[in-house]
Write a protein that holds these residues in place. Structure first.
Motif, PDB file in Angstrom:
ATOM      1  N   LEU A 185     -37.227   4.458  49.593  1.00 22.03           N
ATOM      2  CA  LEU A 185     -37.584   3.326  50.447  1.00 22.03           C
ATOM      3  C   LEU A 185     -38.163   3.763  51.793  1.00 22.03           C
ATOM      4  CD1 LEU A 185     -37.858   0.326  50.777  1.00 22.03           C
ATOM      5  CD2 LEU A 185     -35.467   0.236  51.507  1.00 22.03           C
ATOM      6  N   PRO A 186     -37.525   4.669  52.524  1.00 25.25           N
ATOM      7  CA  PRO A 186     -38.143   5.082  53.798  1.00 25.25           C
ATOM      8  C   PRO A 186     -39.530   5.703  53.611  1.00 25.25           C
ATOM      9  CG  PRO A 186     -35.856   5.804  53.698  1.00 25.25           C
ATOM     10  CD  PRO A 186     -36.210   5.277  52.340  1.00 25.25           C
ATOM     11  N   ALA A 187     -39.709   6.433  52.527  1.00 21.94           N
ATOM     12  CA  ALA A 187     -41.026   7.032  52.272  1.00 21.94           C
ATOM     13  C   ALA A 187     -42.070   5.958  52.022  1.00 21.94           C
ATOM     14  CB  ALA A 187     -40.938   7.997  51.088  1.00 21.94           C
ATOM     15  N   ARG A 188     -41.732   4.931  51.245  1.00 21.24           N
ATOM     16  CA  ARG A 188     -42.688   3.863  50.966  1.00 21.24           C
ATOM     17  C   ARG A 188     -42.961   3.042  52.213  1.00 21.24           C
ATOM     18  NH1 ARG A 188     -41.852   6.682  47.155  1.00 21.24           N
ATOM     19  NH2 ARG A 188     -43.215   7.835  48.514  1.00 21.24           N
ATOM     20  N   LEU A 189     -41.930   2.798  53.021  1.00 20.63           N
ATOM     21  CA  LEU A 189     -42.143   2.061  54.273  1.00 20.63           C
ATOM     22  C   LEU A 189     -43.119   2.803  55.169  1.00 20.63           C
ATOM     23  CD1 LEU A 189     -38.525   0.844  55.080  1.00 20.63           C
ATOM     24  CD2 LEU A 189     -40.431  -0.523  54.207  1.00 20.63           C
TER      25      LEU A 189
END
Length: 89
Positions: free
Chosen positions: A8-12
């Protein structure tokens, strides 16, 4: 699980470089997905775009490029589909 916490942090970060705008961009992405008949089950197989599908970088890029956008804007939700109410996405 743990893998999702990493994804999730990578996609954000792929949505925007500005951490203060990441939540707003995530909301826009979720709304775009909710408006997509294909991603919400209106397809030949009843397939639904899952969280894990969206978390794959190549799939996220396709979503952002509009590959799954509604090609028929006048189309109404079909049986078994739902529209997210404001505030739920």
């Amino acid at each position: 699980g743990g893998e999702r916490k990493k994804q999730l942090p990578a996609r954000l970060a792929e949505l925007t470089d500005d951490p203060t705008q990441q939540f707003a961009e995530w909301v826009k992405l979720c709304k775009r997905i909710a408006r997509s008949p294909h991603m919400t089950g209106d397809n030949n197989h009843g397939w639904i775009g899952t969280f894990d599908f969206v978390m794959k970088p190549a799939n996220l890029q396709k979503i952002l490029e509009g590959n799954y956008d509604n090609r028929n804007p006048g189309m109404q939700p079909g049986p078994g589909r739902y529209e997210a109410s404001p505030g739920t996405i």
